[in-house]
Design a protein around this motif. Sequence first.
Motif, short mmCIF file in Angstrom:
data_model
loop_
_atom_site.label_atom_id
_atom_site.label_comp_id
_atom_site.label_asym_id
_atom_site.label_seq_id
_atom_site.Cartn_x
_atom_site.Cartn_y
_atom_site.Cartn_z
N GLY A 27 0.84 -1.22 0.03
CA GLY A 27 -0.04 0.43 -0.26
C GLY A 27 0.79 1.17 0.28
O GLY A 27 1.66 1.08 0.10
N ARG A 28 0.00 2.75 -0.05
CA ARG A 28 1.39 3.83 0.22
C ARG A 28 0.47 4.42 1.08
O ARG A 28 -0.88 4.69 0.93
N VAL A 29 0.99 5.55 1.32
CA VAL A 29 0.58 6.32 2.06
C VAL A 29 1.76 8.50 1.74
O VAL A 29 2.97 7.59 1.38
N GLU A 34 -0.87 16.72 -2.56
CA GLU A 34 -2.36 16.53 -2.41
C GLU A 34 -2.97 16.81 -4.13
O GLU A 34 -3.14 18.30 -3.56
N HIS A 35 -3.95 16.07 -4.40
CA HIS A 35 -4.34 16.43 -5.53
C HIS A 35 -3.63 17.17 -6.09
O HIS A 35 -4.81 18.06 -7.25
N THR A 36 -2.68 17.32 -6.98
CA THR A 36 -1.54 18.06 -7.72
C THR A 36 -1.21 16.80 -8.70
O THR A 36 -1.02 17.18 -8.87
N ASN A 171 -11.30 8.16 -12.05
CA ASN A 171 -10.28 9.10 -13.09
C ASN A 171 -8.90 9.67 -12.57
O ASN A 171 -9.18 10.62 -12.47
N CYS A 172 -8.64 8.58 -11.25
CA CYS A 172 -7.61 9.10 -10.42
C CYS A 172 -6.29 9.25 -11.48
O CYS A 172 -6.10 8.99 -12.67
N GLY A 173 -5.38 9.89 -11.26
CA GLY A 173 -3.90 10.63 -11.24
C GLY A 173 -3.50 9.10 -11.23
O GLY A 173 -3.30 7.62 -10.93
N ILE A 174 -1.63 9.48 -11.22
CA ILE A 174 -0.88 8.31 -11.48
C ILE A 174 -0.41 7.58 -10.57
O ILE A 174 0.79 7.35 -9.40
N MET A 175 -0.39 9.42 -9.10
CA MET A 175 0.82 9.35 -7.65
C MET A 175 0.65 7.60 -7.48
O MET A 175 1.52 6.72 -6.53
N GLY A 340 -4.44 10.86 1.08
CA GLY A 340 -5.33 9.94 -0.20
C GLY A 340 -6.32 11.03 -0.64
O GLY A 340 -6.42 12.32 -0.62
N GLY A 341 -7.50 10.70 -1.65
CA GLY A 341 -8.30 10.99 -2.13
C GLY A 341 -8.96 12.03 -0.99
O GLY A 341 -9.45 13.41 -2.08
N GLY A 342 -9.21 11.28 0.58
CA GLY A 342 -10.31 12.59 0.87
C GLY A 342 -11.37 11.97 1.55
O GLY A 342 -12.09 10.56 0.82
C1 GLA Z 1 -6.35 9.51 -5.17
C2 GLA Z 1 -6.19 8.89 -6.66
C3 GLA Z 1 -4.78 10.14 -6.57
C4 GLA Z 1 -4.14 11.16 -5.65
C5 GLA Z 1 -4.92 11.21 -4.51
C6 GLA Z 1 -4.79 12.35 -4.37
O1 GLA Z 1 -5.78 8.61 -4.22
O2 GLA Z 1 -5.87 7.94 -6.93
O3 GLA Z 1 -4.27 9.70 -7.80
O4 GLA Z 1 -5.45 12.17 -7.41
O5 GLA Z 1 -6.51 10.58 -4.37
O6 GLA Z 1 -3.78 13.24 -3.68
#
Ligand code: GLA
Length: 389
Positions: A27-29, A34-36, A171-175, A340-342
């Motif tokens: 997993g990750r923290v 955030e949200h960048t 539609n998540c980002g790559i983080m 995380g996403g919130g």
């Molecule tokens: C979720 C998404 C990430 C990122 C975070 C907010 O975890 O999967 O891509 O946007 O929210 O930083």
Amino acid sequence: MELKELKLIFEEKYGQGGDIRSYFSPGRVNLIGEHTDYNGGHVFPCALTIGTFGIARKRDDRKIRFYSANIEKVGVIECSLDDMTNKQSYHWANYPLGVVWAFEQKGMKLDTGFDMAIWGNIPNGSGLSSSASLEVLTGVILRDMYGFDDKTMVDLALLGQFSENNFNGCNCGIMDQFAVAMGQKDCAIFLDTADLSYEYAKISLPNAKIVITNSKVKHSLVDSAYNDRRNECAKALEELQTVVDIKELGELDNEAFEANKAAIKDEIRLKRAKHAVAENQRTIEAVDALKNNNITRFGELMNASHVSLRDDYEVSCEEVDVLVDLAWSIPGVIGSRITGGGFGGCTVSIVENYAVDNFKATIGPAYKEKTGYDAEFYVVDIGDGARRL
Ligand code: GLA
């Protein structure tokens, strides 16, 4: 559960023999940023030592079967290489199936199906990326078992994101996928999502621990609100582009944002863009502070990140704000914020060693009294990325 036990479960469900292989994906923290990641900004996540274990073996026919020892009642889920569509009846298996689909979409066809059993110790829905962990786990399994050796770990992260965006509709980002795939023990990853360049930064905290607190709350609007934030940022970017030559919000620093922000014609979008720009700048500064061993500054920036996520980006919630307020009131807490996403999930805090027990003993009951929920605490270690065991 031990890997040995999971292997026994695998054999019990699918039979013994053949080339049975074992894998792990963390997993990750996210420490800050955030949200960048969908705004061409920086993030600073790390992989954890908790994660998802997987056991797999190729089959001779075109069936794909999945079993999770975490959700026994769902049983074995049977899919087929000949019908790769997202189905509600596939339950959690839509994540690994989505990765098989993504491989095929990118021209990597599987000759036969496979059997897979998993067990994980990432609390589900807590914002510690149990889904990205499972996606990258599947990517590592497919690369290893089917000989797609030219695929790098970054490729596997991108395939995981592609599957989540296009097969599972978030539609998540790559983080998340990047952190899970590329994690390195005792290091966080300073990733520039504009071009995927990255560097590892050693997290050496001899006097402190990273403590994750799970609010145990997950508000249902998560996915739609996430996509709303993305759209608001995209629209704000379009407005800014009428006055300044940029491709992404992450290209602006705070000064340039102030100078051009009048182009944004809506108050909400203005707040969203302000967060995206400022959070990126905070992340750059935080990594700099860490390099200079200025952990106090790092903590201040974490706190500022929370305020911005709470007030400008509006992705926190009452329960998580309670956790963060309590954390801020405890001596020895260097920094604390939502991660995380919130809309629920976890907070991440850096806590001096001497204060960790008091942190849990104070926050647990006070949080319960204010919200009715039992918070959970994880003192975590930073681990390596996904791999065959
Ligand atoms: C979720 C998404 C990430 C990122 C975070 C907010 O975890 O999967 O891509 O946007 O929210 O930083």
